[in-house]
Design an enzyme around this catalytic site. Structure first.
Site, short mmCIF file in Angstrom:
data_model
loop_
_atom_site.label_atom_id
_atom_site.label_comp_id
_atom_site.label_asym_id
_atom_site.label_seq_id
_atom_site.Cartn_x
_atom_site.Cartn_y
_atom_site.Cartn_z
N LYS A 32 -7.42 2.65 32.42
CA LYS A 32 -7.11 1.24 32.66
C LYS A 32 -5.92 1.05 33.60
CE LYS A 32 -4.13 0.47 28.61
NZ LYS A 32 -2.92 0.18 29.40
N THR A 33 -4.89 1.91 33.50
CA THR A 33 -3.74 1.77 34.39
C THR A 33 -4.15 1.97 35.83
OG1 THR A 33 -2.29 2.60 32.63
CG2 THR A 33 -1.40 2.57 34.86
N ASP A 236 -1.83 -6.56 30.95
CA ASP A 236 -2.23 -5.29 30.34
C ASP A 236 -2.10 -5.40 28.82
OD1 ASP A 236 -2.95 -2.66 30.07
OD2 ASP A 236 -0.99 -1.85 30.58
N GLU A 237 -2.86 -4.57 28.09
CA GLU A 237 -2.83 -4.53 26.62
C GLU A 237 -3.01 -5.93 26.02
OE1 GLU A 237 -2.99 -1.79 25.19
OE2 GLU A 237 -1.85 -0.25 26.27
N GLN A 267 -8.38 -1.26 19.75
CA GLN A 267 -7.04 -0.69 19.60
C GLN A 267 -6.01 -1.76 19.24
OE1 GLN A 267 -5.95 2.74 22.28
NE2 GLN A 267 -7.64 1.93 23.50
N ARG A 636 -6.20 9.90 20.08
CA ARG A 636 -5.02 10.52 20.68
C ARG A 636 -5.29 11.98 21.03
NH1 ARG A 636 -3.69 6.71 22.72
NH2 ARG A 636 -5.61 5.92 21.82
#
Length: 709
Positions: A32-33, A236-237, A267, A636
């Protein structure tokens, strides 16, 4: 020209969609970044002026990474883009127009410790027994209201009608304590808390959003100015946004509708601190005509790990349907183990970690995750026994240490004479003969005259209740602060800070009051770390301003206000001991692990009443968040994942039988390996010591030290 050939088809589509509302559902590890920075670069490539672009993140680290990546793609063309956290954006707007919201220039941002102390005093003033009412709970209720965009007046009208969270600051509070009495206390305290902050020209962290929204709503011309400036917005997020953050972005984007939000509802794990998952679930309803693009290709984890993750999360009903697809191979199956109790679980994990490290895996590539901090204790004991280096993520931050809080309080007072929270903290630190009785007299005189405490201190000889000795001490202190304030007009901030700390005698006091030399040196170095941060901040700001300054303009030095704002907003770890980080296994809560990844991950205590937590079992919505928490933990892991649970666990001094978590039920058999009984290690004390000695000898051999004599 921006090269989009390195992006997959869905990433490329998101980068090329520039106008109108856009929801990018970015699954874990889906890049995503990369999408955000490429989309920013593509906007600039299509002649959108950088100054018209606003990118909002949740951490300074993410904002910095975005800025660096964008600069790599488009160079100096990115200059002028606003890349900021939500709270830094709020500060930026409030600093420009403080009077519009009842603030004065140079307002300061208080910290959580000062907030709690202030609420305690308010409760006492309201004759509410703070021995029966936890100030942290009251403060958390106020914070939840602010995060929902509710001010004190509205909160009173609604009779404090908000869902009471049962985690975070409220953890450990008896359920029966969260009743109407707390609501009444919060309603009364909220108004006095707000008026008290304004009187000191202070804001708290939540105000940075609440006051910004309030100001923009009451000033249409100011809102229109910002809308014209930021015509393209990316967030973002987005799954972690709360009510106030949504309202701020809605105000800024509602006219041009060029809003791109990136996030993953699977998430969303911060509902307990105000995040509202409906913001991402209802995006297409709130912004009609919005396009939705799903990023499902996962570049982080192996196939079996993703199969387990998909199996866990697909049972949630409140979510956008999506399935993570592995870019890597299938990898190893996920290991599910059970042990007799938490000590056996910890020893088993330590044993496997020991074998990994002795086979060449670096300790920093291993993480052990758990639901609650208390679960780290048996793990730490087992790691110590096995001589395995570890660090507990989220330990005490530099800024939380008492001597550092005292030092920073001096800087806050230097910047804002109205900041009575900071003044009260250091008025007699180090001791200078200003006791509680004297402070009480100053406080009473300030209240009668309706002036600030610092103003009273400057004219202490005019207060008849003060004797000459007390008046002299107060006057000398105020004069010292005032003189150093005047130095800021002609000296660098770091120079003034260094002189102030010397004049106060903080280091001498720490040496005199510490139990031993080692403790004294550590505490003094903590204070000196603040001075080092000031100098680093000055250097960084000077570089940035030099890069952005127009030819012919004078380069402005950084100010104390800028440094204190940066300090308050900085979400990074202030520890400078990176050597420990690079050579230690990470022990972390799942919440603290979000956004991170490791080749080898152990998820422990996956049992009913722990994950999911016992406080969530009566709420379908909270159970879904617990399932998302398990999903975050699983994703993770890059290469190997081990999940463990104990058949018995000690609770309140009693051994309590446990059952495996519902999240472990129905997992695809082809992707897991259940090693429940045969994996349990039962060593005698002598065998454990022999195992540890083997570990030590292997390490010595790697270092070329040879065997112990």
């Amino acid at each position: 020209m921006i090269d989009l050939t390195t992006l997959n088809s869905e990433q490329s589509r998101a980068v090329r969609t520039l106008d109108g509302p856009l929801l990018v559902l970015a699954g874990a590890g889906s890049g995503k970044t990369r999408v955000i920075t490429y989309r920013l670069a593509n906007l600039i490539h299509h002649d959108v002026p950088a100054k018209n672009i606003l990118c909002v993140t949740f951490t300074n680290k993410a904002a910095h990474e975005m800025r660096v990546r964008a600069r790599t793609l488009v160079g100096k063309q990115v200059r002028g883009t606003t890349m900021s956290t939500f709270h830094a954006l709020g500060v930026r707007i409030l600093r420009q127009f403080p009077e519009e919201i009842g603030l004065k220039k140079g307002f300061t941002i208080t910290d959580s410790g000062e907030q709690i102390g202030f609420v305690r005093r308010i409760l006492r003033d309201l004759r509410i027994d703070d021995r029966n009412f936890d100030a942290k709970v009251v403060l958390n209720m106020i914070s939840m209201a602010k995060n929902a965009g509710i001010d004190a007046e509205t909160y009173r009208k609604q009779r404090g009608h908000l869902t009471i969270v049962k985690e975070g600051p409220l953890e450990g509070v008896a359920a029966g304590a969260l009743d109407d009495d707390y609501v009444v206390a919060a309603i009364e305290a909220y108004e006095k808390y707000e008026s008290g902050l304004r009187a000191q020209n202070v804001v708290d962290f939540d105000d940075l959003l609440l006051l910004t929204v309030k100001m923009l709503k009451s000033n249409p011309s100011m809102l229109q100015t910002l809308r014209q400036r930021w015509r393209y917005i990316m967030i973002d997020e987005y799954q972690d946004t709360n009510g106030a953050q949504f309202e701020l972005m809605n105000l800024l984007a509602s006219e041009h509708q060029n809003l791109c939000v990136v996030g993953d509802d699977d998430q969303s794990i911060y509902g307990w601190r105000g995040a509202d998952i409906t913001n991402i679930l209802m995006f297409d309803k709130q912004f009609p005509g919005a396009q939705t693009i799903k990023l499902e290709m996962n570049y982080r984890s192996t196939g079996h790990i993703l199969t387990v993750a998909n199996s866990v999360i697909e049972k949630n009903t409140q979510r956008h349907e999506k399935t993570l697809i592995p870019f890597a191979g299938e990898g190893d199956p996920v290991r599910v183990i059970s042990t007799e109790d938490e000590e056996a679980e910890a020893e088993q994990i330590a044993s496997v970690v020991f074998d990994l490290t002795t086979s060449g895996v670096l300790p920093k590539d291993i993480a052990v995750l758990f639901r609650s901090n208390v679960q780290s204790r048996p793990l730490e004991m087992a790691f110590r026994t096995m001589h395995i280096p570890y660090r507990v993520a989220g330990g005490m931050d530099l800024l939380e240490r008492r001597e550092v809080k005292d030092a920073v309080a001096y800087l806050r007072l230097l910047d804002n004479f109205d900041d009575e929270q900071s003044l009260r903290r250091i008025i007699n630190y180090p001791p200078r003969g200003i006791g509680a009785t004297t402070v009480g007299k100053v406080d009473a005189w300030a209240g009668n005259k309706k002036i600030g405490m610092f103003e009273v201190m400057k004219n202490a000889y005019d207060v008849p209740e003060l004797n000459e000795k007390s008046a002299s001490a107060l006057s000398d202190f105020s004069q010292m602060i005032t003189e150093h304030r005047q130095m800021l007009n002609r000296c660098k901030v770091s120079t003034v800070v260094e002189r102030l700390f010397a004049a106060v005698g903080i280091e001498d006091h720490l040496f005199e009051s510490s139990d031993n030399a080692e403790t004294a040196h550590r505490r003094v170095d903590n204070v000196r770390a603040i001075l080092r941060q000031v100098k680093k901040f000055e250097e960084r700001v000077r570089r940035e301003k030099r890069r952005d300054v127009v030819e012919g303009e004078e380069l402005q030095e950084s100010t104390l206000s800028e440094f204190l704002t940066s300090l308050a907003l900085d979400a990074t770890d202030n520890s400078e001991n990176n050597e420990e980080r690079d050579h230690a296994v990470v022990l972390s809560t799942i919440h603290a692990s979000k956004g991170l990844e490791w080749p080898h991950v152990f998820l422990v205590g996956v049992e009913e009443d722990i994950l999911p937590h016992s406080r969530t079992l009566d709420s379908g919505r909270e159970i879904e968040e617990e399932r998302r928490l398990a999903y975050v933990a699983i994703t993770r892991a890059r290469e190997q994942l081990t999940v463990s649970w104990a058949r018995n666990r000690t609770k309140w001094g009693r051994i309590v039988p446990r059952t495996r978590s519902r999240f472990l039920e129905g997992l695809p058999e082809e992707s897991i390996r259940c090693d429940e009984d045969e994996m349990t290690v039962e060593r005698t004390e002598e065998e454990s010591e022999q195992h540890a000695q083997k570990h030590i000898e292997l390490i010595r051999a790697k270092l070329g030290l040879g065997a112990r004599p």
